[in-house]
Design an enzyme around this catalytic site. Structure first.
Site, PDB file in Angstrom:
ATOM      1  N   ASP A   1      47.591  36.153  39.508  1.00 18.96           N
ATOM      2  CA  ASP A   1      47.224  37.557  38.692  1.00 18.96           C
ATOM      3  C   ASP A   1      48.114  38.570  38.212  1.00 18.96           C
ATOM      4  OD1 ASP A   1      46.036  40.100  39.937  1.00 18.96           O
ATOM      5  OD2 ASP A   1      47.570  40.211  41.974  1.00 18.96           O
TER       6      ASP A   1
ATOM      7  N   THR B   1      48.182  42.455  39.378  1.00 22.58           N
ATOM      8  CA  THR B   1      48.664  43.480  40.110  1.00 22.58           C
ATOM      9  C   THR B   1      49.649  43.141  40.808  1.00 22.58           C
ATOM     10  OG1 THR B   1      46.736  44.845  39.227  1.00 22.58           O
ATOM     11  CG2 THR B   1      47.901  45.120  41.393  1.00 22.58           C
TER      12      THR B   1
ATOM     13  N   GLU C   1      45.349  55.024  45.052  1.00 24.97           N
ATOM     14  CA  GLU C   1      45.373  56.232  45.729  1.00 24.97           C
ATOM     15  C   GLU C   1      46.494  56.639  46.325  1.00 24.97           C
ATOM     16  OE1 GLU C   1      42.855  55.183  48.715  1.00 24.97           O
ATOM     17  OE2 GLU C   1      41.175  56.552  47.976  1.00 24.97           O
TER      18      GLU C   1
ATOM     19  N   LYS D   1      36.337  59.640  41.768  1.00 22.95           N
ATOM     20  CA  LYS D   1      36.747  59.862  41.044  1.00 22.95           C
ATOM     21  C   LYS D   1      36.857  58.124  41.217  1.00 22.95           C
ATOM     22  CE  LYS D   1      40.831  57.992  43.853  1.00 22.95           C
ATOM     23  NZ  LYS D   1      41.355  58.945  44.683  1.00 22.95           N
TER      24      LYS D   1
ATOM     25  N   THR E   1      42.739  39.620  35.012  1.00 15.80           N
ATOM     26  CA  THR E   1      43.286  40.790  35.660  1.00 15.80           C
ATOM     27  C   THR E   1      41.718  41.455  35.632  1.00 15.80           C
ATOM     28  OG1 THR E   1      44.118  42.607  35.675  1.00 15.80           O
ATOM     29  CG2 THR E   1      43.764  41.095  33.807  1.00 15.80           C
TER      30      THR E   1
ATOM     31  N   LYS F   1      37.792  35.238  39.072  1.00 16.69           N
ATOM     32  CA  LYS F   1      39.034  33.910  39.600  1.00 16.69           C
ATOM     33  C   LYS F   1      38.815  33.289  40.315  1.00 16.69           C
ATOM     34  CE  LYS F   1      41.964  38.328  39.730  1.00 16.69           C
ATOM     35  NZ  LYS F   1      43.496  38.901  40.811  1.00 16.69           N
TER      36      LYS F   1
END
Lengths: 880, 353
Positions: free
Chosen positions: A424, A426, A525, A589, A690, A804
């Site tokens: 992965d 992140t 965030e 956003k 990712t 994934k």
């Protein structure tokens, strides 16, 4: 039975996904509910305790499991049978048991029976003691909580109990939410231990229970609550629940939104009351954990094959015995009669019978040919190896004071045989500690362009933020122009930009030393709200329908009208607020592609390894709001179906005006480039999966040296060209190549692995059967794998968690080498669940990559139930 | 490491920085390359060949003569007589002549040999009672079931019981030297000291009952079916060589591994006569046999073997040959590997690439 009878109406059993539920009387014809055979009577302890599940040794009876947290496998009584059962799953042990039994037959025994018994006993006891030792060191947690509003422990919870949960408590059993302290009996749960999604989910109690049970005083009312719930038998489907609440003669349909699952954490809700439905082993998460199975490593499988498999040692042994027995028969028939002594010994048996006995005699005599001691040696080696992993100083993280930990001792040697490493990005390659780097507001770029500069070495002149009383520091952003603009009062876009950052989120504020600290579900965030705070747009607090900001020390209250939640499909979130002047605004956003679809601007940051989020605004007229909110309320009343809400949300998030773009940097973890370089040198194929965009992924690839500057990048479209493989082969001689492919492309080419069904039902779907259902395109997957084998590394971008898992399956199907997946457990659970050999990375532990068993990430509470094996993957090991 | 203070202090879980835990103990991990392995092949091959040649020369020096007396000489008649069960107890003596071409130097050993006699059958080998043989009085009267059907003779326990003891070899030999000057010299042999020390002193003991002589101790037991005299009268010349510690008996009870074998019968007594001081002189000999053991049933042969010994033991050509062959194979493999290495190996992939 009378209740059951009234419930039995004729109707077809619904298809698996039924989202449309409401009050049953209003919306649906009576269903055939006979499968709802799990009866729960609220506050009727005696009824349930009569049927409490009890067990003796391996036998169990009774209906309702108890709720004790079983972090251990054995009790003194069950240790012997369970351990023996596990050990006799190894074929070699069974073989030796057979030998001992054969030895007990006097006619064929060649040696006294204890000579083969002793080694078997040694093996069994060594293994048993090792398992026992493993079991004893496991922690045995038990948590206090409140039942009937007296404090009890987990193990005392019984089906039918009404429990009171407080904020941040872990839900101890599968509960039916009755009411919470929040308006409308909403409550938020964090489900990251179950499905890996870090965003908070809301659950809402039934209207009826909310209204009826809200009257003060609450607790006596709840104690008097005497409803009866009929629901499904315990099952492993985490995302579906069917049941009926029968109370005061009225039946109400229940679905998964009313359920708090064991292992989830109550968040942002002060108090929640729940009726216990499933406890202990009946709870969904434990049903999902499956049975404990004896894990076999590649090595052990090979050994088993060699020892037991066809044409291997056993067969050889039998053949030899047979030959010898035939020889013995001939001897008995031809030679022995000539010796009076020998024929007297035979005692008149026929040569054939004597040969038969001789055969078994030889089977026993040759049994030492089985490499029994090898099994013991393996055990010991595994154990010592895992100790060394724990002792390794290079795998110790000083920051969190954690050494590496090998949870299961059996999988260590697999680490050295990994051929494919699926990682992965992140949280694994990168720190997942995001930093606000740049922003682009109204076409002006703020913040230094950091492309091709190492962020770690660049010296910043920190901004002077002493004017801001709420500043906590930590901002790695230095562009005085932006601060000047902000304080300059006249630049509305810049001000609105930061207003959005401070408003459009699900962050909770906590006060520490007079400044707000933000608790966010997702780190980006937190980074954005934190950046807004540093810039003077401080988010102070939120209630259910209002948000309080301090805009350069002016306190302003915004009325929160609607919150359009973030999901991984929508990839954006919006809020509808009424500002103090009474103007309705929609702030949105989200990921740039999603937002850009809704306007016309381009301002791309993806080239700089930065994660970009677009910020947009829309002025909403009162009429539109009225109409939309009515539709929303109706939708919320009628259904809980995500699809309806999605379209509704979609209709609102239109005609946006772009305010600007933020760019957040996700830093690489320490030592990642070196590790990847070493891995590549060791010939291990590294795949990075990712959710990022192609550009970001490629740049991360360059940054962590997965890709070299001279690497030939292959695109997904190249799968189409037929001569591709040859061309690639030729190219390979000159330079290395890497494949970059996106999730949608994979779905397009190899749909059978990436079907949407798989994404939704990953915990319980047998994908093999799905493959047949979908139109398979034979050859594409093979072609993809052939191509990727030619490549040094593969980057899969814009992958959903389900995709994934599909990639993992694909790789496993097409290679025989050991595949390892690394993830930090958030959205990688699917991927890791697909593998027997996988690595679970504890958060924020740089380069302490650990290895976990199948279900380590299912729940930290139930962790001990998973035989997790954490171990390491450092450069040191790979360098050797 | 050591970025933060968190890593120190009493609560720290930092692993010990000891040589053992950090795997810094001195270790030798050889890397097996052609350069390191091939010399070992050559060395081991050469050592094996040289050892084999040396052993071969040693074995060649050992002198041995085997005289098959089954039907030769005057033993023809005895052979016929033993074919007939009726005359099993009739005594029969015969003699066989042979000559030594050269002197047998130093110690000379007299063996008897049997061909085609299966002492190695598993059930045959099990058919004995070690408890009885070690002199336990309880076992003397209650032989183990392993001895069946040679445990009881009409209810009387057999001592020694079992098939091995029952089939004991019972020929005896007298070797005579016929000097060229005329006359007959009986060659003296030691009849004791031919069994293993542990067998004689540990594994085989006579049962002891206070104030009782050997025949009284064995009172109430029967002799094995095929025996002509009880176990306490096996050696009439030496009272201390009777019962279970009779050395011929002990030698027989140690079963041979192959169907053709030889067992020690006696060692030349070089002290008693000057003529045998340096071993057996070359010349004519005659061996007189008390012919009891029947060989025709199993189509076997009976031999008398005279042999000298070296440090290596008796005349056994197997080990030298095995060494030479093994060494040769290793050398051939070494040469092949060298050729492969020179032709291909140097260019091949190695671990680095």
């Amino acid at each position: 039975t009378s209740v059951e009878h009234t419930l039995c109406h004729s109707h077809t059993v619904g298809e698996p996904e039924q989202h449309v539920f409401g009050l049953w009387e209003e919306t649906r014809a009576p269903e055939d509910l006979h499968y709802l055979s799990w009866e729960v009577r609220a506050n009727d302890r005696r009824f349930h305790q009569r049927q409490q599940r009890r067990s003796f040794l391996c036998f169990e009876w009774g209906k309702y499991a108890d709720n004790a947290v079983r972090s251990y496998k054995y009790t003194p009584l069950t240790f012997l049978p369970l351990s023996l059962y596990e050990q006799f799953q190894r074929i070699a042990n069974v073989y030796f048991l057979l030998m001992v039994i054969l030895q007990c037959v006097p006619a064929i025994s060649t040696l006294p029976w204890y000579t083969t018994m002793l080694p078997l006993l040694t093996v069994l006891s060594v293994r048993g003691l090792k398992d026992l030792a493993d079991d004893l060191v496991r922690p045995r947690p038990d948590f206090p909580l409140h039942r009937s509003f007296t404090s009890v422990r987990w193990r005392d919870v019984c089906v039918g109990d009404v429990l009171r949960l407080r904020k941040d408590q872990i839900v101890p059993a599968d509960l039916l939410l009755l009411r919470t302290s929040e308006p409308h009996s909403l409550c938020y749960v964090e489900t990251s231990d179950i499905d890996g999604e870090t965003n908070l989910k809301f659950r809402q109690a039934l209207g009826i229970t909310h209204h009826e049970l809200s009257s003060e005083p609450v607790e006596p009312t709840l104690l008097a609550f005497d409803a009866c719930v009929w629901c499904e038998q315990p099952n492993s489907r985490l995302h579906s629940f069917k049941g009926v609440l029968e109370w005061k003669g009225v039946r109400h349909l229940l679905d998964t939104d009313h359920i708090l699952l064991r292992g989830t954490v109550l968040r942002n809700t002060d108090i929640a009351y729940g009726l216990t439905l499933y406890t202990g082993a009946d709870s969904k998460i434990l049903q999902n954990c499956g049975r404990l199975s004896v894990k076999t490593t590649q090595m052990e499988r090979i050994l088993n094959r060699v020892v037991i498999g066809v044409r291997k040692i056993v067969l050889l042994l039998l053949m030899v015995s047979l030959l010898l027995a035939v020889g013995a028969g001939i001897f008995e028939a031809q030679v022995a009669p000539r010796f009076e002594v020998l024929s007297a010994l035979g005692a008149g048996r026929s040569p054939a019978y004597k040969a038969f006995l001789t055969f078994w005699g030889y089977v026993i005599l040759l049994s030492p040919a089985m490499p029994m001691s090898l099994y013991i040696s393996f055990e010991v080696v595994h154990m010592i190896h895992s100790l060394f992993i724990g002792w390794d100083l290079d795998l110790y993280d000083a920051g969190s004071n954690t050494p590496a930990q090998a949870h299961s001792t059996a999988l260590n040697e697999e680490l050295g045989q990994v051929g494919y490493l699926l990682s992965d990005k992140t949280g694994t390659l990168t720190e997942n500690r995001l930093l606000f780097r740049q922003c682009c507001i109204a076409g002006v770029l703020y913040g230094l362009s950091q492309r091709h500069t190492d962020t770690r070495t660049t010296q910043h002149t920190p901004l002077d933020l002493s004017w801001n009383p709420f500043s906590r520091g930590g901002l790695q952003f230095s562009d005085q122009r932006l601060v000047d603009k902000l304080r300059d009062q006249d630049s509305t876009e810049v001000r609105e930009f930061f207003t959005v950052l401070a408003l459009c989120h699900t962050v909770m504020a906590e006060w520490k030393d007079g400044t707000p600290v933000y608790q966010a579900a997702s780190p980006d965030e937190e980074a954005l709200v934190g950046a807004a705070r540093e810039m003077g747009w401080v988010f102070l607090s939120r209630t259910r329908d209002s948000l309080t900001l301090s805009e350069l020390s002016h306190i302003r209250h915004y009325q929160l009208l609607a919150l359009l939640d973030f999901t991984s499909q929508r990839r954006r979130m919006s809020v509808v607020v009424r500002d103090p002047e009474g103007v309705l605004k929609l702030y949105c956003k989200g990921a740039d592609i999603v937002i850009l679809e809704r306007l016309r601007q381009d301002c791309l940051y993806a080239q700089g390894c930065l994660r970009t989020l677009c910020v947009a605004v829309r002025s909403v007229s009162e009429e539109l709001w009225e109409e939309w909110s009515r539709a929303l309320a109706k939708a919320a009343m009628m259904t809980q179906c995500g699809a309806v809400l999605d379209t509704l949300y979609d209709s609102m998030e239109r005609e946006l005006t772009l305010l600007g773009v933020t760019a957040i940097e996700d830093r690489l973890q320490e030592g990642v480039p070196e590790t990847i370089a070493t891995l590549k040198q060791a010939g291990i194929k590294v795949w990075v999966l990712t959710g990022d965009k192609r550009e970001t992924a490629v740049n991360i690839g360059y940054a962590c040296r997965l890709l070299d500057p001279d690497t030939q990048l292959l695109q997904g479209e190249e799968l189409r060209s037929s001569s591709l493989l040859k061309v690639t082969e030729k190219r390979r001689k000159h330079s290395t190549s890497a494949l970059v492919i996106t999730g949608p492309e994979l779905v397009q080419y190899i749909p059978n692995y990436f079907s949407t069904i798989l994404q939704r039902h990953w915990p319980c779907t047998n994908t093999r059967s799905n493959n047949q259902a979908f139109g398979e395109q034979p050859g594409w997957d093979g072609r993809f794998m052939a191509l990727s084998k030619l490549c040094q590394s593969v980057l899969c971008c814009r992958m959903t968690p389900g995709q994934k898992a599909g990639v993992v399956q694909l790789v496993r199907k097409h290679t025989s080498s050991i595949t390892m997946a690394i993830g930090d457990g958030a959205n990688d659970v699917n991927m890791i669940k697909m593998l027997s050999c996988s690595t679970f990375c504890t958060k924020q532990v740089p380069l302490l990559w650990c290895m976990s068993g199948l279900r380590s990430t299912m729940a930290s509470v139930h962790r001990s139930e998973s035989q997790a094996c954490e171990s390491d993957l450092s450069t040191q090991i790979w360098a050797s | 490491m050591g970025k933060k203070v968190a890593g120190s202090g009493p609560c720290s879980r930092i692993p010990d920085n000891s040589a053992f835990k950090q795997q810094r103990l001195p270790a030798w991990s050889p890397s097996l390359t052609a350069e390191t392995v091939l010399p070992f092949f050559y060395i081991i091959g050469l050592v094996c060949v040289l050892l084999g040649v040396a052993l071969f020369l040693t074995v060649q020096k050992i002198q041995e003569i085997q005289v098959d007396y089954t039907t030769s000489g005057t033993c023809d008649a005895c052979f016929e007589m033993r074919s007939n069960k009726m005359s099993a107890s009739v005594k029969c003596r015969c003699s066989v002549d042979f000559s030594l071409k050269e002197n047998f130097q130093e110690d000379v050993f007299l063996y008897y040999g049997l061909v085609n006699f299966h002492q190695n059958l598993r059930r045959y080998m099990d058919s004995r009672d070690d408890g009885q043989l070690v002199g336990r009085t309880t076992n003397l009267k209650n032989p183990s079931t392993y001895c069946e059907p040679f445990a009881y003779n009409n209810g009387t326990p057999i001592a020694p019981c079992g098939a091995i003891a029952n089939s004991m070899f019972n020929d005896s030999f007298t070797l005579k030297y016929l000097p060229p000057t005329g006359g007959v010299v009986i060659v003296p042999f030691y009849r004791t000291g031919i069994a293993w020390y542990t067998d004689k002193n540990v594994k085989f003991r006579n049962p002891q009952i206070e104030n009782e002589l050997l025949p009284q101790v064995f009172q109430g037991t029967a002799q094995p079916f095929y025996w002509q005299k009880p176990v306490y009268e096996l050696d009439p010349s030496d009272p201390n060589n009777n019962g279970f510690i009779n050395e011929d008996f002990i030698v027989w009870m140690r079963e041979a591994a192959f169907p053709s074998f030889k067992k020690l019968y006696g060692i030349l007594n070089r002290q008693s006569k000057a003529i045998f001081e340096h071993g057996l002189p070359a010349g004519n000999y005659s061996v007189t046999i008390s012919y009891n053991f029947p060989a025709q049933y199993f189509q076997g042969k009976k031999l008398v073997v005279l042999s000298t010994v070296s440090w290596f033991g008796g005349k056994n050509i197997f080990l030298p040959i095995a060494y030479i062959v093994t060494g040769g194979v290793i050398l051939v493999v070494a040469v092949v590997l060298t050729v492969v290495y020179i032709k291909i190996g140097k260019k091949g992939l190695n671990m680095e690439e």
